[in-house]
Design a protein around this motif. Structure first.
Motif, PDB file in Angstrom:
ATOM      1  N   PHE A  80       0.009  -4.936   4.933  1.00 15.53           N
ATOM      2  CA  PHE A  80      -1.401  -4.689   4.638  1.00 15.53           C
ATOM      3  C   PHE A  80      -1.469  -3.435   3.766  1.00 15.53           C
ATOM      4  O   PHE A  80      -0.997  -2.366   4.157  1.00 15.53           O
ATOM      5  CB  PHE A  80      -2.202  -4.486   5.920  1.00 15.53           C
ATOM      6  N   VAL A  81      -2.059  -3.581   2.579  1.00 14.68           N
ATOM      7  CA  VAL A  81      -2.084  -2.494   1.599  1.00 14.68           C
ATOM      8  C   VAL A  81      -3.527  -2.151   1.252  1.00 14.68           C
ATOM      9  O   VAL A  81      -4.359  -3.044   1.028  1.00 14.68           O
ATOM     10  CB  VAL A  81      -1.311  -2.896   0.323  1.00 14.68           C
ATOM     11  N   PHE A  82      -3.818  -0.846   1.204  1.00 19.14           N
ATOM     12  CA  PHE A  82      -5.177  -0.363   0.946  1.00 19.14           C
ATOM     13  C   PHE A  82      -5.140   0.591  -0.245  1.00 19.14           C
ATOM     14  O   PHE A  82      -4.572   1.678  -0.157  1.00 19.14           O
ATOM     15  CB  PHE A  82      -5.722   0.348   2.185  1.00 19.14           C
ATOM     16  N   PHE A  83      -5.741   0.160  -1.363  1.00 19.86           N
ATOM     17  CA  PHE A  83      -5.793   0.977  -2.574  1.00 19.86           C
ATOM     18  C   PHE A  83      -7.201   1.545  -2.726  1.00 19.86           C
ATOM     19  O   PHE A  83      -8.139   0.820  -3.065  1.00 19.86           O
ATOM     20  CB  PHE A  83      -5.448   0.150  -3.805  1.00 19.86           C
ATOM     21  N   ASP A  84      -7.345   2.854  -2.490  1.00 18.96           N
ATOM     22  CA  ASP A  84      -8.641   3.509  -2.660  1.00 18.96           C
ATOM     23  C   ASP A  84      -8.815   3.889  -4.124  1.00 18.96           C
ATOM     24  O   ASP A  84      -7.881   4.376  -4.765  1.00 18.96           O
ATOM     25  CB  ASP A  84      -8.691   4.755  -1.769  1.00 18.96           C
ATOM     26  N   GLU A  85     -10.035   3.678  -4.655  1.00 19.57           N
ATOM     27  CA  GLU A  85     -10.353   3.965  -6.054  1.00 19.57           C
ATOM     28  C   GLU A  85      -9.354   3.278  -6.998  1.00 19.57           C
ATOM     29  O   GLU A  85      -8.713   3.897  -7.855  1.00 19.57           O
ATOM     30  CB  GLU A  85     -10.416   5.466  -6.312  1.00 19.57           C
ATOM     31  N   VAL A  86      -9.276   1.969  -6.872  1.00 18.10           N
ATOM     32  CA  VAL A  86      -8.278   1.175  -7.598  1.00 18.10           C
ATOM     33  C   VAL A  86      -8.471   1.230  -9.103  1.00 18.10           C
ATOM     34  O   VAL A  86      -7.514   1.079  -9.873  1.00 18.10           O
ATOM     35  CB  VAL A  86      -8.304  -0.282  -7.083  1.00 18.10           C
ATOM     36  N   THR A  87      -9.702   1.472  -9.564  1.00 17.64           N
ATOM     37  CA  THR A  87      -9.960   1.438 -11.004  1.00 17.64           C
ATOM     38  C   THR A  87      -9.384   2.645 -11.742  1.00 17.64           C
ATOM     39  O   THR A  87      -9.467   2.707 -12.972  1.00 17.64           O
ATOM     40  CB  THR A  87     -11.471   1.331 -11.298  1.00 17.64           C
ATOM     41  N   GLN A 100       4.014 -11.606  -3.910  1.00 23.42           N
ATOM     42  CA  GLN A 100       4.429 -10.925  -2.677  1.00 23.42           C
ATOM     43  C   GLN A 100       3.592 -11.372  -1.483  1.00 23.42           C
ATOM     44  O   GLN A 100       2.463 -11.850  -1.635  1.00 23.42           O
ATOM     45  CB  GLN A 100       4.315  -9.406  -2.846  1.00 23.42           C
ATOM     46  N   ASN A 101       4.160 -11.175  -0.310  1.00 29.06           N
ATOM     47  CA  ASN A 101       3.457 -11.468   0.941  1.00 29.06           C
ATOM     48  C   ASN A 101       2.664 -10.224   1.316  1.00 29.06           C
ATOM     49  O   ASN A 101       3.107  -9.395   2.111  1.00 29.06           O
ATOM     50  CB  ASN A 101       4.457 -11.844   2.034  1.00 29.06           C
ATOM     51  N   VAL A 102       1.473 -10.096   0.737  1.00 26.40           N
ATOM     52  CA  VAL A 102       0.705  -8.866   0.897  1.00 26.40           C
ATOM     53  C   VAL A 102      -0.786  -9.192   0.986  1.00 26.40           C
ATOM     54  O   VAL A 102      -1.289 -10.055   0.268  1.00 26.40           O
ATOM     55  CB  VAL A 102       0.984  -7.893  -0.278  1.00 26.40           C
ATOM     56  N   LYS A 103      -1.445  -8.512   1.902  1.00 26.86           N
ATOM     57  CA  LYS A 103      -2.901  -8.561   1.961  1.00 26.86           C
ATOM     58  C   LYS A 103      -3.422  -7.244   1.410  1.00 26.86           C
ATOM     59  O   LYS A 103      -3.134  -6.168   1.938  1.00 26.86           O
ATOM     60  CB  LYS A 103      -3.391  -8.764   3.396  1.00 26.86           C
ATOM     61  N   ILE A 124     -12.425   1.307   5.034  1.00 29.13           N
ATOM     62  CA  ILE A 124     -11.005   0.978   4.917  1.00 29.13           C
ATOM     63  C   ILE A 124     -10.232   1.554   6.098  1.00 29.13           C
ATOM     64  O   ILE A 124      -9.386   0.884   6.711  1.00 29.13           O
ATOM     65  CB  ILE A 124     -10.452   1.512   3.578  1.00 29.13           C
ATOM     66  N   LYS A 125     -10.514   2.820   6.447  1.00 23.48           N
ATOM     67  CA  LYS A 125      -9.813   3.452   7.576  1.00 23.48           C
ATOM     68  C   LYS A 125     -10.174   2.768   8.901  1.00 23.48           C
ATOM     69  O   LYS A 125      -9.346   2.688   9.807  1.00 23.48           O
ATOM     70  CB  LYS A 125     -10.172   4.937   7.631  1.00 23.48           C
ATOM     71  N   LEU A 126     -11.412   2.266   9.025  1.00 23.19           N
ATOM     72  CA  LEU A 126     -11.792   1.528  10.233  1.00 23.19           C
ATOM     73  C   LEU A 126     -11.000   0.223  10.353  1.00 23.19           C
ATOM     74  O   LEU A 126     -10.615  -0.181  11.459  1.00 23.19           O
ATOM     75  CB  LEU A 126     -13.290   1.228  10.225  1.00 23.19           C
ATOM     76  N   VAL A 127     -10.751  -0.436   9.222  1.00 24.30           N
ATOM     77  CA  VAL A 127      -9.919  -1.639   9.244  1.00 24.30           C
ATOM     78  C   VAL A 127      -8.494  -1.276   9.667  1.00 24.30           C
ATOM     79  O   VAL A 127      -7.877  -1.980  10.487  1.00 24.30           O
ATOM     80  CB  VAL A 127      -9.920  -2.333   7.863  1.00 24.30           C
ATOM     81  N   ILE A 128      -7.978  -0.181   9.134  1.00 32.83           N
ATOM     82  CA  ILE A 128      -6.636   0.280   9.532  1.00 32.83           C
ATOM     83  C   ILE A 128      -6.601   0.568  11.030  1.00 32.83           C
ATOM     84  O   ILE A 128      -5.655   0.190  11.743  1.00 32.83           O
ATOM     85  CB  ILE A 128      -6.239   1.525   8.718  1.00 32.83           C
ATOM     86  N   LYS A 129      -7.638   1.231  11.530  1.00 31.90           N
ATOM     87  CA  LYS A 129      -7.719   1.536  12.961  1.00 31.90           C
ATOM     88  C   LYS A 129      -7.660   0.261  13.797  1.00 31.90           C
ATOM     89  O   LYS A 129      -6.931   0.184  14.799  1.00 31.90           O
ATOM     90  CB  LYS A 129      -9.017   2.305  13.247  1.00 31.90           C
ATOM     91  N   LYS A 130      -8.412  -0.757  13.382  1.00 25.82           N
ATOM     92  CA  LYS A 130      -8.428  -2.011  14.130  1.00 25.82           C
ATOM     93  C   LYS A 130      -7.079  -2.734  14.038  1.00 25.82           C
ATOM     94  O   LYS A 130      -6.634  -3.361  14.995  1.00 25.82           O
ATOM     95  CB  LYS A 130      -9.560  -2.919  13.620  1.00 25.82           C
ATOM     96  N   LEU A 131      -6.411  -2.642  12.897  1.00 27.64           N
ATOM     97  CA  LEU A 131      -5.080  -3.229  12.773  1.00 27.64           C
ATOM     98  C   LEU A 131      -4.098  -2.568  13.748  1.00 27.64           C
ATOM     99  O   LEU A 131      -3.304  -3.251  14.404  1.00 27.64           O
ATOM    100  CB  LEU A 131      -4.562  -3.081  11.340  1.00 27.64           C
ATOM    101  N   LEU A 132      -4.164  -1.243  13.823  1.00 29.21           N
ATOM    102  CA  LEU A 132      -3.289  -0.517  14.747  1.00 29.21           C
ATOM    103  C   LEU A 132      -3.591  -0.905  16.193  1.00 29.21           C
ATOM    104  O   LEU A 132      -2.676  -1.135  16.995  1.00 29.21           O
ATOM    105  CB  LEU A 132      -3.446   0.991  14.546  1.00 29.21           C
ATOM    106  N   PRO A 166       2.763  -0.142  12.511  1.00 27.59           N
ATOM    107  CA  PRO A 166       2.215   0.909  11.640  1.00 27.59           C
ATOM    108  C   PRO A 166       2.911   1.013  10.293  1.00 27.59           C
ATOM    109  O   PRO A 166       2.285   1.362   9.288  1.00 27.59           O
ATOM    110  CB  PRO A 166       2.415   2.190  12.462  1.00 27.59           C
ATOM    111  N   LYS A 167       4.209   0.699  10.268  1.00 28.20           N
ATOM    112  CA  LYS A 167       4.954   0.821   9.023  1.00 28.20           C
ATOM    113  C   LYS A 167       4.644  -0.307   8.041  1.00 28.20           C
ATOM    114  O   LYS A 167       5.083  -0.268   6.887  1.00 28.20           O
ATOM    115  CB  LYS A 167       6.450   0.892   9.329  1.00 28.20           C
ATOM    116  N   LYS A 168       3.871  -1.288   8.487  1.00 20.71           N
ATOM    117  CA  LYS A 168       3.458  -2.369   7.593  1.00 20.71           C
ATOM    118  C   LYS A 168       2.002  -2.212   7.143  1.00 20.71           C
ATOM    119  O   LYS A 168       1.374  -3.146   6.665  1.00 20.71           O
ATOM    120  CB  LYS A 168       3.673  -3.722   8.269  1.00 20.71           C
ATOM    121  N   ILE A 169       1.499  -0.983   7.319  1.00 21.69           N
ATOM    122  CA  ILE A 169       0.155  -0.622   6.854  1.00 21.69           C
ATOM    123  C   ILE A 169       0.307   0.538   5.880  1.00 21.69           C
ATOM    124  O   ILE A 169       0.813   1.608   6.235  1.00 21.69           O
ATOM    125  CB  ILE A 169      -0.750  -0.203   8.028  1.00 21.69           C
TER     126      ILE A 169
END
Length: 392
Positions: A107-114, A130-133, A55-63, A69-72
């Motif tokens: 772009f939203v990242f939920f760790d341990e969503v359960t 919502q307009n959200v990935k 997940i953090k690698l995806v965030i890194k690539k988005l940046l 950054p404020k949309k991550i």
């Protein structure tokens, strides 16, 4: 709560923030590509297998790709201070802090969503309104069950496996040059011994494996299912490790542990759902698939070795091959008391034989006679690559 959110998202107020993470080329490209998929990308797999890092690698690539950054937004939903907040409330907090309307793509990242009991319907509502990935991670397939099909057609699952051999070398900062190919076998045996749990590969801390398994048994099985007899759970797991790569008789397991077959079946299911073990069915007609015992494989060879000792390289290699090809939904072939390891859903008959280990005469006869689109004896990592890349 604002400071909690900032703590999880340091890129919001640090233009030069960078994430120092090692690449996972076996899985990252597919997860990264899913950013263009409107549905929810869910990463599943064993605890501490690297889901958060991916997940953090995806965030890194988005940046790096120029995303604002404020949309991550990243948050771990097991954060204690958020226990009384729903997913929608957390996201409303975030949009409020950043002054983002529901029409602005985030772009939203939920760790341990359960950890949120109603995550299925909440994610559905986000998807619909919502307009959200959304990217999410989960370590227990039981809790991921979507009985009312809220996420059907709205989600894509990514199974995160242990490090491959090539990723292991990357984590070990080891490059085997062409002139040193004679070293591959010794490095590969080191890999079979340690397995591919990322943190363990980096630290060589032997106790890490024990603590990982204990966490899963205590938190993901005993606590979730209200089991008090922890010693029985541990004994059951030890038997699973001893039988990894073999057909598993629940009757025999029940007899050894002096429990009912129903209890043995239930315990097996608990370990399957936490990804500590995985299973495959026998190939054949419906009654053969249903009535025949399943073959069990350990989630990782390092976990298996911790509990059984480093032995049976052929069995460990077969376990590794399974982990590499399990997305092809293999079954095992069994006829006249003779077994071939794998028949994949795309028609590849494969037997894992480490290096020069031969097929028995009966195996060779069954291997030659069995109708399959393609056949391969897998002896090394290159053979796995050829199989997965369609080069047979």
């Amino acid at each position: 709560m604002e400071k909690v959110y900032y703590r999880y998202n340091p890129w919001w107020d640090n233009d030069t923030y960078s994430l120092a993470l090692l690449n996972r080329p076996s899985v990252l490209p597919d997860v990264w590509e899913s950013r263009n998929y409107k549905g929810i990308s869910i990463l599943t797999g064993l605890r501490r297998i690297g889901k958060t890092s991916i997940i953090k690698l995806v965030i890194k690539k988005l940046l790096e790709d120029g995303t604002d950054p404020k949309k991550i937004f990243f948050i771990s939903l097991d954060e204690y201070t958020l226990k009384d907040k729903s997913i929608v409330e957390i996201l409303d907090d975030y949009r409020g802090i950043m002054r983002l309307s529901v029409d602005e793509k985030i772009f939203v990242f939920f760790d341990e969503v359960t950890y949120k009991p109603d995550f299925n319907i909440e994610l559905k509502n986000l998807y619909d309104s919502q307009n959200v990935k959304v990217f999410a991670s989960a370590s227990n397939s039981y809790l991921l069950q979507d009985k009312k099909a809220y996420l059907t057609g709205r989600s894509k699952l990514f199974a995160i496996n242990p490090l491959t051999f090539h990723e292991y070398l990357l984590f070990k900062k080891t490059e085997i040059k062409k002139k040193d190919q004679h070293l591959v076998e010794s490095y590969f045996e080191d890999y079979l011994k340690s397995g591919g749990i990322p943190e363990y590969v980096l630290t060589d801390d032997f106790e890490y494996i024990k603590n990982l398994v204990d966490d899963i048994i205590y938190k993901d099985i005993a606590a979730v299912h209200g089991i008090r007899d922890l010693s029985l759970l541990k004994d059951f797991f030890l038997l699973l490790m001893e039988r990894a790569g073999k057909q598993l008789s629940l009757n025999k397991m029940a007899s050894i542990l002096s429990v009912s077959v129903d209890t043995a079946s239930r315990y097996q299911d608990y370990f399957l759902r936490t990804f500590l073990v995985q299973s495959i069915q026998r190939n054949g007609k419906t009654n053969e698939r249903v009535l025949s015992p399943k073959k069990i494989y350990a989630a990782d060879t390092g976990i298996r070795n911790y509990f059984t000792g480093f032995r049976d390289k052929g069995g460990l290699f077969e376990n590794y091959v399974f982990n590499r090809i399990k997305h092809l939904n293999p079954q095992y072939v069994y006829h006249d008391q003779t077994e071939i390891d794998f028949l994949t859903e795309n028609g590849i008959l494969a037997e894992a034989k480490y290096h020069s280990e031969p097929l028995s005469p009966k195996q060779q006869k069954l291997f030659d006679a069995f109708p399959a689109k393609t056949k391969i004896i897998i002896r090394n990592e290159d053979d796995i690559g050829r199989m997965l890349n369609g080069e047979l």
